[in-house]
Design an enzyme around this catalytic site. Structure first.
Site, PDB file in Angstrom:
ATOM      1  N   PRO A 108       0.836  -1.214   0.000  1.00 21.65           N
ATOM      2  CA  PRO A 108       0.000   0.000   0.000  1.00 21.65           C
ATOM      3  C   PRO A 108       0.859   1.248   0.000  1.00 21.65           C
ATOM      4  O   PRO A 108       1.857   1.350   0.724  1.00 21.65           O
ATOM      5  CB  PRO A 108      -0.788  -0.143   1.308  1.00 21.65           C
ATOM      6  N   CYS A 109       0.459   2.205  -0.830  1.00 24.45           N
ATOM      7  CA  CYS A 109       1.380   3.289  -1.145  1.00 24.45           C
ATOM      8  C   CYS A 109       0.790   4.682  -0.940  1.00 24.45           C
ATOM      9  O   CYS A 109       1.339   5.651  -1.429  1.00 24.45           O
ATOM     10  CB  CYS A 109       1.818   3.157  -2.602  1.00 24.45           C
ATOM     11  N   GLN A 110      -0.319   4.794  -0.210  1.00 21.63           N
ATOM     12  CA  GLN A 110      -0.929   6.118  -0.074  1.00 21.63           C
ATOM     13  C   GLN A 110       0.022   7.126   0.534  1.00 21.63           C
ATOM     14  O   GLN A 110       0.017   8.292   0.179  1.00 21.63           O
ATOM     15  CB  GLN A 110      -2.208   6.035   0.778  1.00 21.63           C
TER      16      GLN A 110
ATOM     17  N   PHE B 239       3.266   7.246   0.139  1.00 20.52           N
ATOM     18  CA  PHE B 239       4.189   7.675  -0.902  1.00 20.52           C
ATOM     19  C   PHE B 239       3.513   8.585  -1.913  1.00 20.52           C
ATOM     20  O   PHE B 239       4.150   9.411  -2.540  1.00 20.52           O
ATOM     21  CB  PHE B 239       4.781   6.472  -1.626  1.00 20.52           C
TER      22      PHE B 239
ATOM     23  N   ASN C 255       4.551   0.212  -7.458  1.00 20.59           N
ATOM     24  CA  ASN C 255       4.225   1.306  -6.555  1.00 20.59           C
ATOM     25  C   ASN C 255       3.979   2.583  -7.351  1.00 20.59           C
ATOM     26  O   ASN C 255       4.063   2.593  -8.589  1.00 20.59           O
ATOM     27  CB  ASN C 255       5.349   1.510  -5.533  1.00 20.59           C
TER      28      ASN C 255
END
Length: 394
Positions: free
Chosen positions: A79-81, A83, A120
């Site tokens: 999960p990349c929120q 970033f 990502n």
């Protein structure tokens, strides 16, 4: 040769599906969300799907589940929120999701696959830790520590025939040196001299992706329905292959006021362009909201590629011709999911923030729209998979 795939942070399985379409076997998945697991299991019935928070799984548990059937390839989209909001000057250092790539590396250290691929957001290449280190440098260093050659690149979905402007970062780690870690472009969005000289195919447009789907208004449609017309182009024929019906083509239950608002919008218009009397209202109020969001409910151009399908895309885009938002299936078509791929769970859920405030965390699952928007486009994953598997075979 047999190639097996384990997908962690698997979501609804778009990344895995691309590798399956390239001839690999999907043996397992680890995913925290219940509805996403249901979708993955339904569409990959032979896979061992584990619904779990990977941070709570011990090394012994992972080895017990997958140690005997060690995968050749491990995929992961941590999960990349956190970033997503990073830039050169700021980053959310405290967001725990920013360290989940450590779990991806841990699984690789345990299972020792030939290939590890992490997906990502592009801004990961700019993200820094609290002490100023580039996160991408840390990822590369840790993968090299456990014996991998590492390459990374930002790929655009339109370069591989997906009708959506979507850039994503892919990190490819391999135990052998890959001559070409990333696939060559196959498509172009413009008929330029470069396009002609490179013999690239023309990337499908939004309308190329969805024009054959049944024309439904707000509040119409079904979770399962028949086709209403034959395929209009090769992209539609490709995604309809293997399916004799449609799933998840149910329009949202818009209010009459929202439909009237959409009816005033031309291609390219958004909520910021509607007449004053149709402006959004404050929550639970008859007063107009003072905030307008230009990125919300924008009517898409049919003859261009769609903007990025995000997790909340049901509130981002308006159909080019109908006065409603996209259905789950229309989003899935834009993401390049085949029509036989069924999304489980509810089409939409109320705000996760609202559920948190009201203590209804047991209802906090990824709805169909979230699952579609979070996915790696399967045809992009297929291009990556074919490029790597062909090199492994040779």
């Amino acid at each position: 040769m047999y190639y097996s795939v384990l997908d962690i942070f698997a979501g609804a399985g778009g990344f895995s599906l691309g590798f399956q379409l390239a001839g690999a076997d999907i043996i397992g998945a680890i995913e925290i969300d219940r509805w996403a697991c249901e979708t993955f299991q339904f569409n990959h019935p032979e896979a061992k799907v584990i619904q779990s928070d990977i941070t709570t799984m011990t090394d012994e548990q992972i080895m017990t589940m997958f140690g005997k059937i060690r995968p050749n390839i491990i995929l992961g989209g941590p999960p990349c929120q956190g970033f997503s909001i990073c830039n050169k000057n700021s980053c959310d250092h405290k967001d725990p999701r920013n360290s989940l790539f450590e779990e991806f590396i841990r699984v690789g250290r345990l299972l020792k696959p030939q290939i590890m691929i992490m997906e990502n957001v592009p801004n990961l290449v700019k993200a820094r830790t609290a002490n100023g280190e580039l996160v991408i440098d840390i990822v590369i260093a840790k993968l090299r520590e456990i014996g991998y050659e590492v390459n990374y690149r930002i790929l655009d979905a339109t370069d591989y025939g997906i009708p959506q402007i979507r850039k994503r970062l892919f990190v490819v780690a391999s135990t052998i040196k890959l001559n070409t870690p990333f696939p060559e472009k196959t498509h172009s969005i413009m008929s330029t001299p470069d396009f002609l000289e490179a013999h690239l195919d023309k990337c499908p447009t939004l309308w190329d992706a969805i024009s054959d789907l049944p024309e439904i208004k707000a509040r119409e449609g079904e979770e399962e329905c028949a086709y209403s017309k034959p395929p209009q182009n090769n992209y539609q024929r490709l995604l309809r292959a293997g399916s004799n019906k449609l799933f998840n083509h149910k329009a949202m239950n818009h209010s009459q006021r929202l439909v009237a608002r959409f009816a005033t919008m031309m291609w390219g218009d958004s909520t910021a362009n509607v007449p004053d009397h149709l402006r959004p209202l404050k929550r639970n109020s008859a007063e107009f909201s003072e905030k307008t969001y230009g990125q919300n409910n924008r009517r898409m151009h049919p003859d261009r590629q769609c903007h990025t399908i995000a997790a909340s895309f049901y509130a981002n885009f308006v159909h080019p011709y109908m006065n409603r938002n996209f259905t789950t299936r229309e989003g899935a078509r834009i993401q390049s999911f085949p029509d036989w791929y069924v999304f489980k769970g509810k089409p939409t859920v109320v705000s996760h923030k609202l559920l948190q405030r009201e203590g209804r965390v047991e209802e906090k699952y990824l709805c169909q729209y979230n699952q579609v928007g979070n996915a790696v486009p399967p045809l992009l994953a297929k291009a990556i998979a074919e490029n790597i598997i062909n090199q492994l075979r040779s």
